[in-house]
Design an enzyme around this catalytic site. Structure first.
Site, short mmCIF file in Angstrom:
data_model
loop_
_atom_site.label_atom_id
_atom_site.label_comp_id
_atom_site.label_asym_id
_atom_site.label_seq_id
_atom_site.Cartn_x
_atom_site.Cartn_y
_atom_site.Cartn_z
CD GLU A 137 -2.54 1.55 2.53
OE1 GLU A 137 -3.24 2.57 2.63
OE2 GLU A 137 -2.45 0.70 3.44
CG ASP A 203 8.12 8.62 14.72
OD1 ASP A 203 9.12 9.33 14.48
OD2 ASP A 203 6.97 9.09 14.77
CG ASP A 205 8.60 14.25 16.85
OD1 ASP A 205 9.05 15.29 17.35
OD2 ASP A 205 7.82 14.24 15.89
N GLY A 255 13.11 14.94 8.07
CA GLY A 255 13.02 16.21 7.35
C GLY A 255 12.78 17.40 8.24
#
Length: 515
Positions: A137, A203, A205, A255
């Site tokens: 997907e 992840d 952050d 990013g």
């Protein structure tokens, strides 16, 4: 000079894949940090029946490996994609006023710089197209915020063609499903459509560090607080390799303010949700929000993973936390430290000392703990309990803070490597862990800088000097600061493919021995 690009605006029927909806389905789903379980399906569309898919759309030779990257001297006449209309030249201004959010800029990036072929090989685990890619997907976020889910493509060329047609602001990668995601509406039993494989992902952050970083907050970052990410990568990467035996781990800069880890080993891709939850729990040490109490509550004796982590983090704690962040410079933060110590008499003595010297540095306060303990500030002090408390404090201020929900489910989608972050314009580049301490997120190129580098190269006579391997003209990405990131990614993918071939060969030989 301005870029001349070929968006290859083909008719709608040329962009439809066999057995796929006539148009992409606009469906609402999670953002980068949200849950994707609440995606609502759009009405099903009838499958296309008038499309001929040519073999050259699916199979590519090794000699064609880099042809997705145009050269500045490449003609802009007839399009190379099967079934496309003649290209329309679009001039992309590279003046200082050019913005990375301009559709023309994004289109130029996708056509000239994005590494579609290596991305395909990475997700397909083979040079030859397979269901690892065809049943994968993809989700596109368009410039108007429309979110298109359950997209799938048989080959890198068809993915590239659709990206050039829709020009998404970014796209995300999801799991491999039991059948083609575009066909899910045609199945008699919805239960037969389920995720069966996906890279194990993590992840990290920097917003999760806001209660301990003093230099920045929210979406802002600097070199001082980026060290938190560097520490996290070192600890998690070591655990994944040494404790679980994973080899193919790709770290990608998000990013803006974080990183993603993609583990592509076959045994990682095939983990079910239960195993993913267990592994995420193994790595999760920091628990509780910014207003909670003690965030580290671990058993003694410490697990070998935590012993190794402390060994990795101890030097960082002194230099990058105590000295650079000065985490206990204010009264409220100092009280936070005192609450983490086990002895009331000791904490009272420390509070009195620090109140009399309000400008005392965090490094000095940390040294004061041992100094007052040795001086007999408390008759009831348990030395072992104090040592354990100090180790817990080191972990609280240095150990990785993971968004574990991203890791727990196969169905979670994650932003693809090399897309452009919509808020900063920076490319989501892979990180070479062999040079981890040198990685500078603020030096990662933006899409406008990259396109400007191509123009500067060409304007400076680069066309005559730009000769690559075997005397071929340099590809556009080779003229830019994106080159080392693309080449690192290609090397990573080559190692993955080499090991995948070995796994397949062992499996085939094992099958041949069965009678």
């Amino acid at each position: 000079m301005p870029h001349s690009i070929s968006p290859e605006a083909s008719p709608v029927e040329d962009s439809i894949l066999p057995d796929a909806p006539a148009n992409p389905l606009v469906e609402h789903a999670h953002s980068e940090n949200g849950s994707d379980d609440s995606a609502a399906d759009a009405p099903a569309r009838p499958p296309a029946s008038n499309v001929t898919l040519k073999p050259e759309d699916l199979f590519m030779t090794d000699d064609e490996d880099d042809e997705e990257f145009p050269m500045s001297s490449a003609p802009t006449g007839e399009a190379k994609e099967v079934g496309s209309c003649p290209p329309v030249a679009v001039s992309v201004p590279l003046a200082p006023s050019a913005k990375f959010t301009d559709p023309e800029v994004m289109l130029a990036f996708y056509q000239r710089l994005f590494p579609f072929r290596p991305l395909f090989q990475w997700l397909n685990h083979s040079m030859k197209p397979s269901n690892d890619f065809a049943h994968r997907e993809f989700a596109f976020t368009l410039a108007n915020e429309a979110y298109l889910r359950y997209l799938s493509f048989p080959s890198s060329d068809l993915l590239r063609k659709e990206v050039l047609r829709l020009n998404p602001a970014r796209f995300e990668i999801g799991p491999v499903y039991s059948t083609n995601p575009r066909d899910r509406k045609t199945l008699r039993k919805a239960s037969t459509f389920k995720p069966i494989a996906k890279e194990l992902v993590f992840d990290i952050d920097l917003t999760d560090y806001d209660d301990i970083r003093t230099c920045c907050d929210k979406a802002n970052i600097c070199h001082k607080c980026w060290i938190f990410v560097t520490m996290a990568i070192k600890v998690v990467d070591a655990a994944l390799r040494e404790d679980f035996g994973f080899e193919h781990i790709l770290w990608v800069y998000s990013g803006r303010r974080g990183v993603h880890a993609w583990i592509s080993d076959k045994k990682a891709r095939e983990m079910d949700d239960g195993k993913r939850r267990a592994l995420a729990g193994y790595l999760e040490v920091i628990k509780g929000g910014s207003q909670s109490g003690k965030k580290v509550n671990v058993r003694r004796p410490l697990h070998p993973h935590l012993v190794r982590s402390l060994d990795i983090l101890k030097d960082h704690f002194q230099k990058d936390i105590l000295e650079a962040q000065d985490p206990w410079s204010t009264a409220d933060k100092t009280e936070r430290l005192l609450h983490l110590l086990p002895d009331k008499a000791l904490t009272d003595a420390l509070r009195k000392k620090w109140d009399s010297a309000p400008g005392r540095s965090s490094a000095s306060k940390w040294a004061d703990i041992d100094a007052l303990a040795k001086a007999g500030a408390s008759r009831t002090l348990d030395g072992r309990a104090l040592l354990e408390a100090k180790k817990d404090i080191v972990l609280e201020y240095t150990y990785p803070r993971l968004d574990v929900e991203v890791s727990k489910k196969l169905i979670h989608l994650l932003k693809a490597p090399f897309v452009v972050h919509p808020k900063t314009g920076r490319v989501c580049v892979p990180i070479d862990t062999g040079r981890l301490d040198r990685f500078d997120p603020l030096a990662v190129p933006t899409v406008t800088e990259l396109l400007g580098e191509i123009d500067a190269w060409d304007a400076g006579g680069g066309k005559e000097e730009g000769v690559g391997a075997e005397g071929k003209p340099l590809l556009d990405y080779e003229k830019t600061s994106l080159r080392p990131y693309v080449e690192f990614f290609k090397t990573y993918v080559a190692g993955l493919l080499r090991d995948e071939r070995g796994v397949k060969r062992e499996r085939d030989e094992g099958d041949a021995m069965e009678f």
